[in-house]
Write a protein that holds these residues in place. Structure first.
Motif, mmCIF file in Angstrom:
data_model
loop_
_atom_site.group_PDB
_atom_site.id
_atom_site.type_symbol
_atom_site.label_atom_id
_atom_site.label_comp_id
_atom_site.label_asym_id
_atom_site.label_seq_id
_atom_site.Cartn_x
_atom_site.Cartn_y
_atom_site.Cartn_z
ATOM 1 N N HIS A 153 7.865 41.587 -33.069
ATOM 2 C CA HIS A 153 7.693 41.412 -31.625
ATOM 3 C C HIS A 153 7.902 42.735 -30.903
ATOM 4 C CE1 HIS A 153 12.013 41.512 -30.418
ATOM 5 N NE2 HIS A 153 12.200 41.063 -31.644
ATOM 6 N N GLN A 157 14.927 42.749 -24.692
ATOM 7 C CA GLN A 157 15.961 42.171 -23.824
ATOM 8 C C GLN A 157 16.068 43.043 -22.565
ATOM 9 O OE1 GLN A 157 18.756 39.702 -24.341
ATOM 10 N NE2 GLN A 157 17.219 38.746 -25.658
ATOM 11 N N ASP A 186 15.182 46.743 -32.037
ATOM 12 C CA ASP A 186 14.819 45.308 -31.888
ATOM 13 C C ASP A 186 13.640 45.205 -30.945
ATOM 14 O OD1 ASP A 186 14.759 42.568 -31.703
ATOM 15 O OD2 ASP A 186 16.707 42.357 -30.749
ATOM 16 N N GLU A 216 9.356 36.896 -28.049
ATOM 17 C CA GLU A 216 10.403 36.512 -29.012
ATOM 18 C C GLU A 216 11.758 36.407 -28.350
ATOM 19 O OE1 GLU A 216 13.493 36.960 -32.163
ATOM 20 O OE2 GLU A 216 13.185 38.184 -30.398
ATOM 21 N N GLU A 217 12.039 37.342 -27.457
ATOM 22 C CA GLU A 217 13.376 37.405 -26.866
ATOM 23 C C GLU A 217 13.653 36.277 -25.881
ATOM 24 O OE1 GLU A 217 15.546 39.081 -28.162
ATOM 25 O OE2 GLU A 217 14.834 41.035 -28.835
ATOM 26 N N THR A 218 12.651 35.452 -25.629
ATOM 27 C CA THR A 218 12.915 34.266 -24.812
ATOM 28 C C THR A 218 12.533 33.000 -25.562
ATOM 29 O OG1 THR A 218 10.776 34.520 -23.750
ATOM 30 C CG2 THR A 218 12.638 35.429 -22.584
ATOM 31 N N GLY A 219 12.465 33.089 -26.877
ATOM 32 C CA GLY A 219 12.254 31.886 -27.682
ATOM 33 C C GLY A 219 10.851 31.709 -28.227
ATOM 34 N N ASP A 245 13.085 41.993 -38.530
ATOM 35 C CA ASP A 245 13.612 41.852 -37.170
ATOM 36 C C ASP A 245 15.097 41.491 -37.238
ATOM 37 O OD1 ASP A 245 13.855 41.532 -34.463
ATOM 38 O OD2 ASP A 245 12.907 39.566 -34.390
ATOM 39 N N ASN A 262 18.828 28.869 -31.939
ATOM 40 C CA ASN A 262 19.410 29.063 -30.615
ATOM 41 C C ASN A 262 18.945 27.964 -29.661
ATOM 42 O OD1 ASN A 262 19.333 30.308 -27.712
ATOM 43 N ND2 ASN A 262 20.739 31.583 -28.870
ATOM 44 N N ARG A 392 24.355 28.888 -30.858
ATOM 45 C CA ARG A 392 23.688 29.341 -32.079
ATOM 46 C C ARG A 392 23.817 28.193 -33.047
ATOM 47 N NH1 ARG A 392 20.564 33.961 -31.434
ATOM 48 N NH2 ARG A 392 21.584 35.104 -29.763
ATOM 49 N N ILE A 429 15.465 27.070 -24.312
ATOM 50 C CA ILE A 429 15.034 27.557 -25.632
ATOM 51 C C ILE A 429 15.575 26.570 -26.664
ATOM 52 C CG2 ILE A 429 15.251 29.395 -27.377
ATOM 53 C CD1 ILE A 429 15.637 31.417 -25.167
ATOM 54 N N GLY A 459 21.887 36.075 -35.619
ATOM 55 C CA GLY A 459 20.899 35.940 -34.552
ATOM 56 C C GLY A 459 19.765 35.014 -34.974
ATOM 57 N N THR A 460 18.754 34.981 -34.132
ATOM 58 C CA THR A 460 17.697 33.978 -34.278
ATOM 59 C C THR A 460 16.321 34.632 -34.337
ATOM 60 O OG1 THR A 460 19.056 32.522 -32.926
ATOM 61 C CG2 THR A 460 16.741 31.886 -33.186
ATOM 62 N N ILE A 461 15.480 34.148 -35.217
ATOM 63 C CA ILE A 461 14.064 34.508 -35.161
ATOM 64 C C ILE A 461 13.334 33.180 -34.974
ATOM 65 C CG2 ILE A 461 12.134 35.567 -36.397
ATOM 66 C CD1 ILE A 461 14.255 37.472 -37.576
ATOM 67 N N PRO A 462 13.034 32.869 -33.716
ATOM 68 C CA PRO A 462 12.615 31.501 -33.389
ATOM 69 C C PRO A 462 11.453 30.977 -34.226
ATOM 70 C CG PRO A 462 12.967 32.779 -31.384
ATOM 71 C CD PRO A 462 13.091 33.734 -32.531
ATOM 72 N N HIS A 488 20.544 44.311 -28.175
ATOM 73 C CA HIS A 488 20.783 43.558 -26.932
ATOM 74 C C HIS A 488 21.882 44.180 -26.085
ATOM 75 C CE1 HIS A 488 18.925 39.512 -28.480
ATOM 76 N NE2 HIS A 488 18.314 40.579 -28.965
HETATM 77 C C1 LIG Z 1 16.111 33.005 -29.119
HETATM 78 C C2 LIG Z 1 16.745 34.350 -29.025
HETATM 79 C C3 LIG Z 1 16.596 34.875 -27.656
HETATM 80 C C4 LIG Z 1 16.155 35.275 -30.042
HETATM 81 C C5 LIG Z 1 16.898 36.576 -30.242
HETATM 82 N N1 LIG Z 1 16.340 37.208 -31.381
HETATM 83 C C6 LIG Z 1 16.683 38.411 -31.790
HETATM 84 O O1 LIG Z 1 17.496 39.095 -31.236
HETATM 85 C C7 LIG Z 1 15.985 38.932 -33.029
HETATM 86 N N2 LIG Z 1 15.604 40.223 -32.827
HETATM 87 C C8 LIG Z 1 18.387 36.342 -30.453
HETATM 88 O O2 LIG Z 1 19.146 36.425 -29.474
HETATM 89 O O3 LIG Z 1 18.810 36.086 -31.574
#
Ligand SMILES: CC(C)C[C@H](NC(=O)CN)C(=O)O
Length: 528
Positions: A153, A157, A186, A216-219, A245, A262, A392, A429, A459-462, A488
């Motif tokens: 992505h 942020q 990121d 990605e950073e918003t889901g 990522d 998330n 999370r 999200i 962290g999350t990779i939606p 972030h």
């Molecule tokens: C759903 C979140 C905003 C996704 C975000 N992803 C990353 O930072 C991966 N680069 C997270 O806060 O985990």
């Protein structure tokens, strides 16, 4: 002549990948001053020497990368300069521009590129705004070759200089070999590292596809639907999905086998029709902020226990095997504390810390919109405040269930306050966790090659889980970000070293995947 520990490391490494230990290999490694290089390069070189016929080509490509280093840094600078903050609709034009730049870069390299329209985003006020298009690209379509799909992505942020950055977040600044800028690690540099990898090859050993998104950073809004729609077209011949990522846990390279999900909530409490003077009205009005803080305080105990009924019960139990894996991982609690600048952590032992970082849920309150937050003093009763918090989540939690649990719980806690104010809870999200099967040959072999750095990510990779569910293909997460990149956070950075050597790592990786007669599993792991 060279440190004894290097010799031991070398023997261990070569033994672990069954490389015949010949004198000329050792000489080559020593000439490379291998003891001065981090283990990522050790493993890279070991991969190459395990297939000596590849050495010449690898060296050539590696030199190509070195000689293009400044150009790569400049491209990253151009990309970081675009404030592609997907969480701020006012920055949406920058997000669109970022997608256009990505498409343009891939097109200039000769890729078959498309900008896929994924529709609109609905805003809380009912308005809609265009989602950034998703860039897909294809390099090569040789049916005799493997096809890998790189996902990444290019949105970021939020970041402002006044958040406490030492440098302008959108002006990539090189300080002592670290490239500071929002999105550097990121995920702009890792995406570019994959792009440089494809660019460096005259003749790609595999077919490479890209899916690069801007939300990605918003889901990853809109991406699920696109992946489903393209399952039988763009994605039909993909053998593996590659994602870079995430980051390492320490200075050692890692393979990531899990990410948390998330569930992100807004809890809005609305009271008087406008802000009020706290001296004039304070004591007579039931204040929205007091209600909000009151209900937020019921989400999690000071010792980190989630108080929302049903959440903890859903978590997959920690197995003995998992416990042992965490126990074996090299992780220094003291340096972790000093890196983040805290004197005490929630847990004092490594297993609990890693488990709560990776495989247990947690609640974080991120901020309160409508609260007075500027420097100075303002004696106001805010009329409407919106808390932003997220959970999370982990296997076996389900975002739809979490949404109901949280909404019901907050409504019941709020009801007990008998407040005349109005509470509205929304989940904005709902990204699922992802966990690879570590019994899969890829990971079994990976564990042997990588030793202790088979890690999970907090962290999350939606989109990860969707990719796997929709395509039925395995995901391999190959991070090149450092453990201290400040994702972030203020002063996010990507080290020049990781950016450049990471590109070489990807080159070697594609090389391995493309080697004929070598099983994928073996080819993949030797590189790392
Ligand atoms: C759903 C979140 C905003 C996704 C975000 N992803 C990353 O930072 C991966 N680069 C997270 O806060 O985990």
């Amino acid at each position: 002549m060279f440190p004894i520990n290097v010799y031991v490391q070398l023997c261990g490494l070569l033994n672990c990948i069954s490389v015949p230990f010949s004198e000329h290999i050792l000489l080559f490694l020593l000439q490379m001053k291998i003891w001065q290089l981090p283990s990522v390069l050790l493993l890279l070189i070991s991969s190459v020497i395990s297939h000596p016929h590849n050495l010449f080509e690898y060296n050539e490509l590696s030199e190509y990368v070195d000689s293009h280093q400044e150009e790569y840094v400049q491209t990253l600078r151009d990309w970081v300069a675009v404030e592609s903050d997907s969480s701020d609709v006012l920055k949406r034009p920058d997000c669109h521009r970022m997608m256009d730049m990505t498409a343009e870069k891939l097109r200039a390299m000769g890729g078959k590129v498309e900008l896929v329209d994924i529709g609109v985003q609905e805003l809380p006020n009912g308005q809609t705004v265009d989602l950034p298009k998703v860039v897909t690209a294809q390099f090569g379509s040789d049916p005799s070759k493997q096809t890998v799909c790189v996902y990444g992505h290019v949105d970021v942020q939020p970041a402002k200089l006044e958040d406490g950055w030492a440098t302008d977040p959108y002006n990539l600044t090189d300080i002592d070999g670290n490239l500071y800028g929002r999105g550097a690690s990121d995920n702009k540099a890792p995406v570019l590292a994959w792009i440089h990898t494809v660019e460096a090859y005259q003749d790609l050993p595999v077919n490479v596809k890209f899916i690069i998104e801007g939300m990605e950073e918003t889901g990853s809004n809109g991406l699920d639907a696109m992946i489903m729609a393209q399952r039988d077209s763009f994605l039909s011949d993909v053998d593996y999905i590659l994602i870079s990522d995430c980051g390492w846990l320490s200075r050692r390279p890692a393979l990531t086998y899990g990410t948390r999900g998330n569930c992100y909530f807004f809890a809005e409490v609305e009271g008087p029709k406008q802000d009020l003077h706290s001296g004039v009205y304070g004591g007579t009005v039931i204040e929205p902020m007091t209600d909000l803080i009151g209900i937020l305080d019921t989400l999690i105990s000071p010792s980190g226990k989630i108080l929302i009924p049903g959440i903890r019960e859903a978590v997959a139990p920690l197995s003995d095997e998992e416990w042992k894996m965490y126990q074996d991982i090299e992780f220094d609690i003291e340096s972790y504390k000093s890196k983040i600048g805290v004197s005490q952590l929630m847990y004092n032992n490594k297993v609990d810390l890693l488990a709560h970082r990776w495989r247990y849920p947690t609640v974080t309150v991120h901020g309160i919109e409508g609260a007075f937050s500027a420097p100075g003093t303002k004696t106001v009763i805010p009329a409407k405040v919106i808390a932003k918090f997220s959970i999370r989540q982990v296997p076996n939690m389900d975002p739809a269930v979490v949404k109901k649990q949280v909404t019901d719980y907050l409504n019941s806690v709020f009801a007990k306050r008998k407040s005349p104010n109005k509470l509205k809870v929304t989940m904005v999200i709902g990204a699922k966790p992802w966990l690879a099967d570590t019994k899969h040959p890829l990971y079994e072999a990976g564990k042997a090659a990588v030793k202790r750095d088979l890690i999970r990510e907090g962290g999350t990779i939606p989109i990860a889980k969707t990719f796997e569910d929709v395509t039925g293909k395995s995901i391999i997460m190959l991070p090149i970000g450092g453990f201290d990149d400040g994702l972030h956070s203020q002063n996010e950075k990507m080290s020049r070293y990781n950016y450049i050597e990471g590109t070489k790592l990807f080159i070697a990786y594609l090389h391995e995947v493309g080697i004929k007669g070598v099983g994928n599993e073996r080819g993949l792991v030797l590189t790392f």
